[in-house]
Design a protein around this motif. Structure first.
Motif, mmCIF file in Angstrom:
data_model
loop_
_atom_site.group_PDB
_atom_site.id
_atom_site.type_symbol
_atom_site.label_atom_id
_atom_site.label_comp_id
_atom_site.label_asym_id
_atom_site.label_seq_id
_atom_site.Cartn_x
_atom_site.Cartn_y
_atom_site.Cartn_z
ATOM 1 N N MET A 1 0.845 -1.181 0.000
ATOM 2 C CA MET A 1 0.000 0.000 0.000
ATOM 3 C C MET A 1 0.888 1.241 0.000
ATOM 4 N N PRO A 2 0.555 2.230 -0.821
ATOM 5 C CA PRO A 2 1.361 3.446 -0.890
ATOM 6 C C PRO A 2 1.276 4.243 0.406
ATOM 7 N N LYS A 3 2.344 4.965 0.707
ATOM 8 C CA LYS A 3 2.391 5.779 1.914
ATOM 9 C C LYS A 3 1.644 7.090 1.691
ATOM 10 N N ILE A 4 0.822 7.463 2.655
ATOM 11 C CA ILE A 4 0.058 8.704 2.589
ATOM 12 C C ILE A 4 0.821 9.775 3.345
ATOM 13 N N LYS A 5 0.986 10.932 2.730
ATOM 14 C CA LYS A 5 1.682 12.042 3.373
ATOM 15 C C LYS A 5 0.813 12.606 4.491
ATOM 16 N N THR A 6 1.425 12.866 5.632
ATOM 17 C CA THR A 6 0.677 13.406 6.761
ATOM 18 C C THR A 6 1.005 14.870 7.018
ATOM 19 N N GLU A 7 1.942 15.432 6.248
ATOM 20 C CA GLU A 7 2.280 16.835 6.453
ATOM 21 C C GLU A 7 1.145 17.729 5.977
ATOM 22 N N ILE A 8 1.002 18.844 6.656
ATOM 23 C CA ILE A 8 -0.070 19.782 6.324
ATOM 24 C C ILE A 8 0.521 20.907 5.486
ATOM 25 N N PRO A 9 -0.020 21.117 4.290
ATOM 26 C CA PRO A 9 0.512 22.177 3.431
ATOM 27 C C PRO A 9 0.212 23.561 4.020
ATOM 28 N N ASN A 10 1.038 24.524 3.686
ATOM 29 C CA ASN A 10 0.826 25.895 4.127
ATOM 30 C C ASN A 10 0.920 26.799 2.903
ATOM 31 N N THR A 11 -0.220 26.983 2.252
ATOM 32 C CA THR A 11 -0.256 27.784 1.032
ATOM 33 C C THR A 11 -0.613 29.236 1.308
ATOM 34 N N GLY A 12 -0.971 29.527 2.562
ATOM 35 C CA GLY A 12 -1.373 30.885 2.908
ATOM 36 C C GLY A 12 -2.877 31.049 2.969
ATOM 37 N N SER A 13 -3.603 30.040 2.564
ATOM 38 C CA SER A 13 -5.070 30.077 2.580
ATOM 39 C C SER A 13 -5.570 28.749 3.137
ATOM 40 N N LEU A 14 -6.441 28.811 4.140
ATOM 41 C CA LEU A 14 -6.961 27.578 4.739
ATOM 42 C C LEU A 14 -7.679 26.737 3.694
ATOM 43 N N ARG A 15 -8.431 27.388 2.828
ATOM 44 C CA ARG A 15 -9.158 26.665 1.775
ATOM 45 C C ARG A 15 -8.181 25.890 0.874
ATOM 46 N N LEU A 22 -6.181 17.217 0.827
ATOM 47 C CA LEU A 22 -7.048 16.173 0.265
ATOM 48 C C LEU A 22 -6.478 15.608 -1.032
ATOM 49 N N ARG A 23 -5.880 16.467 -1.875
ATOM 50 C CA ARG A 23 -5.242 15.976 -3.095
ATOM 51 C C ARG A 23 -4.092 15.034 -2.748
ATOM 52 N N GLY A 24 -3.334 15.405 -1.715
ATOM 53 C CA GLY A 24 -2.234 14.556 -1.269
ATOM 54 C C GLY A 24 -2.708 13.206 -0.770
ATOM 55 N N LEU A 25 -3.893 13.185 -0.154
ATOM 56 C CA LEU A 25 -4.475 11.919 0.310
ATOM 57 C C LEU A 25 -4.984 11.082 -0.855
ATOM 58 N N SER A 26 -5.506 11.751 -1.873
ATOM 59 C CA SER A 26 -6.123 11.012 -2.976
ATOM 60 C C SER A 26 -5.111 10.414 -3.948
ATOM 61 N N GLU A 27 -3.944 11.039 -4.105
ATOM 62 C CA GLU A 27 -2.958 10.543 -5.071
ATOM 63 C C GLU A 27 -2.547 9.085 -4.811
ATOM 64 N N PRO A 28 -2.142 8.720 -3.579
ATOM 65 C CA PRO A 28 -1.756 7.321 -3.358
ATOM 66 C C PRO A 28 -2.937 6.348 -3.533
ATOM 67 N N MET A 29 -4.144 6.827 -3.308
ATOM 68 C CA MET A 29 -5.318 5.961 -3.417
ATOM 69 C C MET A 29 -5.591 5.544 -4.858
ATOM 70 N N LYS A 30 -5.116 6.332 -5.813
ATOM 71 C CA LYS A 30 -5.349 6.001 -7.228
ATOM 72 C C LYS A 30 -4.702 4.672 -7.600
ATOM 73 N N SER A 31 -3.592 4.336 -6.941
ATOM 74 C CA SER A 31 -2.906 3.081 -7.278
ATOM 75 C C SER A 31 -3.568 1.864 -6.623
ATOM 76 N N ILE A 32 -4.416 2.090 -5.643
ATOM 77 C CA ILE A 32 -5.070 0.978 -4.937
ATOM 78 C C ILE A 32 -6.181 0.363 -5.783
ATOM 79 N N GLY A 33 -6.990 1.213 -6.393
ATOM 80 C CA GLY A 33 -8.092 0.727 -7.214
ATOM 81 C C GLY A 33 -9.442 1.062 -6.615
ATOM 82 N N ALA A 34 -10.412 1.223 -7.484
ATOM 83 C CA ALA A 34 -11.748 1.655 -7.068
ATOM 84 C C ALA A 34 -12.447 0.635 -6.168
ATOM 85 N N GLN A 35 -12.326 -0.634 -6.456
ATOM 86 C CA GLN A 35 -13.009 -1.671 -5.671
ATOM 87 C C GLN A 35 -12.502 -1.678 -4.227
#
Length: 75
Positions: A1-15, A22-35
């Protein structure tokens, strides 16, 4: 299973921080598969873990901004 990054980005905007997180969480999930993801989504424990992680990330971000605001007020 791919490693999920736990660091919190700081772009200057909470949004943008949340979107980047969330994008960082979703990237490794793409290799797992929809099922597999569908199966995980049905697990209540997984939802509790996601909810706890998001609330912790938001709380940490707000606390950081509060500290900066306090420091600026003291100047």
């Amino acid at each position: 299973m791919p490693k999920i990054k736990t660091e919190i980005p700081n772009t200057g905007s909470l949004r943008d921080d949340i979107y980047a997180y969330l994008r960082g969480l979703s990237e490794p999930m793409k290799s797992i598969g929809a099922q597999t993801i569908r199966g995980l989504m049905m697990e209540p424990l997984m939802w509790n873990t996601i909810r706890a992680a998001m609330s912790q990330a938001i709380r940490s971000r707000v606390e950081s901004k509060d500290k900066v605001a306090e420091a600026l007020m003291g100047i």
